[in-house]
Design a protein around this motif. Structure first.
Motif, mmCIF file in Angstrom:
data_model
loop_
_atom_site.group_PDB
_atom_site.id
_atom_site.type_symbol
_atom_site.label_atom_id
_atom_site.label_comp_id
_atom_site.label_asym_id
_atom_site.label_seq_id
_atom_site.Cartn_x
_atom_site.Cartn_y
_atom_site.Cartn_z
ATOM 1 N N UNK A 15 31.390 19.399 67.486
ATOM 2 C CA UNK A 15 30.800 20.593 68.097
ATOM 3 C C UNK A 15 31.747 21.779 68.041
ATOM 4 N N UNK A 16 33.043 21.518 67.795
ATOM 5 C CA UNK A 16 34.028 22.596 67.757
ATOM 6 C C UNK A 16 33.698 23.637 66.701
ATOM 7 N N UNK A 17 33.022 23.202 65.636
ATOM 8 C CA UNK A 17 32.711 24.124 64.548
ATOM 9 C C UNK A 17 31.834 25.280 65.030
ATOM 10 N N UNK A 18 31.056 25.068 66.094
ATOM 11 C CA UNK A 18 30.147 26.107 66.584
ATOM 12 C C UNK A 18 30.791 27.009 67.631
ATOM 13 N N UNK A 19 32.018 26.727 68.042
ATOM 14 C CA UNK A 19 32.697 27.531 69.045
ATOM 15 C C UNK A 19 33.106 28.879 68.466
ATOM 16 N N UNK A 20 32.756 29.991 69.111
ATOM 17 C CA UNK A 20 33.153 31.306 68.577
ATOM 18 C C UNK A 20 34.670 31.412 68.434
ATOM 19 N N UNK A 21 35.115 31.941 67.309
ATOM 20 C CA UNK A 21 36.543 32.145 67.087
ATOM 21 C C UNK A 21 37.308 30.906 66.689
ATOM 22 N N UNK A 22 36.612 29.837 66.315
ATOM 23 C CA UNK A 22 37.284 28.590 65.925
ATOM 24 C C UNK A 22 38.249 28.829 64.759
ATOM 25 N N UNK A 23 39.395 28.203 64.834
ATOM 26 C CA UNK A 23 40.424 28.350 63.794
ATOM 27 C C UNK A 23 40.808 26.970 63.259
ATOM 28 N N UNK A 34 35.402 32.015 56.059
ATOM 29 C CA UNK A 34 36.696 32.631 55.782
ATOM 30 C C UNK A 34 37.466 32.913 57.067
ATOM 31 N N UNK A 35 36.744 33.236 58.162
ATOM 32 C CA UNK A 35 37.412 33.561 59.421
ATOM 33 C C UNK A 35 38.154 32.377 60.027
ATOM 34 N N UNK A 36 37.847 31.186 59.550
ATOM 35 C CA UNK A 36 38.489 29.968 60.048
ATOM 36 C C UNK A 36 39.935 29.839 59.576
ATOM 37 N N UNK A 37 40.258 30.493 58.454
ATOM 38 C CA UNK A 37 41.488 30.210 57.731
ATOM 39 C C UNK A 37 42.654 31.079 58.201
ATOM 40 N N UNK A 38 43.846 30.496 58.321
ATOM 41 C CA UNK A 38 45.020 31.285 58.701
ATOM 42 C C UNK A 38 45.569 32.070 57.516
ATOM 43 N N UNK A 39 46.358 33.084 57.808
ATOM 44 C CA UNK A 39 47.157 33.714 56.762
ATOM 45 C C UNK A 39 48.190 32.699 56.287
ATOM 46 N N UNK A 40 48.757 32.944 55.102
ATOM 47 C CA UNK A 40 49.704 32.000 54.506
ATOM 48 C C UNK A 40 50.968 32.739 54.074
ATOM 49 N N UNK A 41 52.123 32.132 54.314
ATOM 50 C CA UNK A 41 53.409 32.680 53.880
ATOM 51 C C UNK A 41 54.197 31.588 53.170
ATOM 52 N N UNK A 55 35.655 31.784 46.899
ATOM 53 C CA UNK A 55 34.404 31.434 46.218
ATOM 54 C C UNK A 55 34.123 29.938 46.351
ATOM 55 N N UNK A 56 35.122 29.110 46.116
ATOM 56 C CA UNK A 56 34.948 27.667 46.248
ATOM 57 C C UNK A 56 34.649 27.292 47.705
ATOM 58 N N UNK A 57 35.319 27.950 48.648
ATOM 59 C CA UNK A 57 35.094 27.648 50.051
ATOM 60 C C UNK A 57 33.693 28.063 50.491
ATOM 61 N N UNK A 58 33.185 29.177 49.930
ATOM 62 C CA UNK A 58 31.824 29.586 50.273
ATOM 63 C C UNK A 58 30.822 28.532 49.830
ATOM 64 N N UNK A 59 31.076 27.925 48.652
ATOM 65 C CA UNK A 59 30.186 26.868 48.169
ATOM 66 C C UNK A 59 30.247 25.641 49.062
#
Length: 502
Positions: free
Chosen positions: A148-156, A204-211, A195-199
């Protein structure tokens, strides 16, 4: 006393499977203090979970103890490693919404098939060809579908390290490219494959920035300082996975350098100036600091075969007897085992789910049988290096031996003899120390210099040419047997044979 480069210490934090560890290391590589706390798992079938809150609690307690005797003015920076592929979902404030699905959790087989279908071209370019169910992206897909976590607003999406970094900094900070690899991060273009993730219906909002590892992410906030004992303002440096951290701790960072970790299984991690692509997908590369690539592979063979085949044995006495047996020698090649640890097949230097252990020759007594297992691991290690050489990976640099198997002095010499190359044994080779080394780059110090200043070599072993020649027939017999079974690609087997005759 004021803090200076000569008296400063850096903190290395390590979240393993069974414990959380903190070490404080000075500029000369001395471990000033260290502490650890246990971690506990829940296992059921293919599932392996941990409570993310215990990660923070255990690391906080370990850090407080490790820093109790350290002048806080000496602490300059920290870095963190965690297990590769461990993920969870959290809310917008960083509070965990799911358990942590651990690095070896294998529940996401169907999701792995979906990920591989959508990302085939990308994974081919990145050199690993396909993802396994235990990788992070398949487990993310499972979490999105089954919780159910997937439906929580702002899930990361958080990797294991990301939760700790968030707590330390008081706000979400970028993940590191080492942990992002198994989530499908495009290491070549350094971006998420949207593009692959959209499929795959990954928002996209789920994903962190990367360094990249080694990037300065921020500083320790006041609240975290009160909980952990780490001084407020301590610089936080982006870390990496536990395997890469151990490699840094062993100092295997120049092109062609390798660290061979002999634990329950055998893991090889090296350094390369270029991405190493493997058509078979058994070797893959992490991205290190700067322009460094870190190729590696993890076998399902290793020292675990000893506890399986010789439970309760007096291993020092058995090693001594095995060494005497080897010195006496016999006509023909020495008995040699293919030392597969479990029943799940092999992963490196070839992938074969139905591979099984076997024995070549007829050992006379327990000591010779024991030696056949030691020799088998050494021969398998040589085959791994020959496979890497076949792929075009640089393999001729310094080689360090670490892991529990490196405590056996005879085995170390045997491995040097079978490989036909010098090996080095570091004094301190653990993931937490590697993170303390990486943290020392926070002021712009190159990683190679930070490692050269802090990684100490306890002993160097040179191969004995007569023993290298004596064990070569056993190595070739193992290659031939794996070739006949269809485990090895013919080109790989031929390359190993040619290298043996050079």
């Amino acid at each position: 006393m004021s803090s200076t480069p000569s008296d400063g210490v850096t903190l290395g934090l390590d979240l393993g499977t069974q414990s959380a560890r903190a070490v404080a290391v000075d500029a000369h590589g001395t471990v000033v203090s260290a502490a650890s706390r246990p971690l506990h798992s829940r296992r059921e079938g293919h599932r392996h979970e941990q409570d993310p809150e215990q990660w923070w609690q255990a690391l906080a307690e370990a850090s407080r103890e490790a820093l109790r005797a350290v002048d806080p003015r000496r602490v300059t920076a920290l870095a963190l490693d965690t297990t590769s592929g461990t993920v969870l979902l959290a809310d917008a404030a960083g509070t965990p919404l799911t358990p942590g699905l651990m690095y070896d959790d294998g529940r996401a087989a169907a999701e792995a098939a979906r990920a591989n279908a959508a990302g085939a071209a990308l994974f081919e370019r990145l050199g690993y060809r396909s993802m396994q169910p235990s990788w992070a992206l398949p487990k993310l897909l499972w979490l999105l579908r089954h919780t159910a976590a997937a439906a929580t607003p702002g899930t990361r999406l958080l990797h294991q390290a990301d939760l700790i970094t968030w707590r330390l900094a008081g706000q979400q900070r970028p993940t590191d490219a080492g942990h992002a690899l198994k989530t499908g991060y495009d290491l070549l273009h350094e971006r998420w494959p949207y593009a692959e993730f959209a499929a795959l219906d990954v928002p996209a909002a789920l994903l962190p920035e990367v360094a990249r590892p080694g990037t300065v992410l921020g500083t320790v906030c006041a609240e975290a300082a009160g909980t952990t004992g780490i001084p407020e303002g301590t610089v936080i440096v982006a870390g990496t996975t536990d395997g890469c951290a151990a490699q840094i701790g062993a100092g295997a960072l120049t092109p062609g350098a390798w660290n061979s970790v002999l634990g329950t299984t055998l893991v090889l991690k090296g350094a390369s100036p270029h991405l190493v692509r493997d058509p078979a997908g058994v070797v893959y590369c992490h991205r290190g600091p700067g322009g460094l690539w870190l190729p590696g592979g993890a076998s399902s063979s290793g020292a675990g075969v000893i506890s399986r085949e010789f439970p309760g044995a007096d291993l020092p006495a058995l090693t001594e007897a095995a060494a005497r047996t080897a010195r006496a020698g016999r006509a023909g090649h020495a008995p040699v085992a293919y030392p597969l640890v479990g029943t799940g097949g092999e992963r490196f230097p070839f992938r074969s789910p139905d591979a099984r252990p076997f024995l070549l020759g007829e050992p006379h007594g327990q000591a010779e049988l024991f030696h056949a297992q030691l020799l088998g691991v050494a021969c398998l290690e040589r085959l791994c290096f020959d496979y890497l050489d076949h792929l075009g990976a640089p393999v001729g640099g310094p080689l360090t031996l670490t892991g529990g198997g490196a405590r056996n002095a005879y085995w170390n010499q045997l491995r040097a003899d079978v490989l036909g190359r010098e090996v080095a044994l570091p004094e301190q080779a653990e993931a937490a120390v590697g993170m303390a080394v990486l943290a020392a780059t926070h002021d712009g110090t190159p990683l190679e210099k930070a490692a050269a200043d802090r990684v100490r070599i306890r002993r160097r072993l040179t191969p004995e040419p007569e023993r290298t020649a004596r064990f070569l027939p056993a190595y070739l017999a193992l290659v031939d047997a794996l070739d006949r079974q269809g485990r090895l690609d013919a080109e790989v087997a031929d390359h190993a044979r040619r290298k043996a005759l050079q």
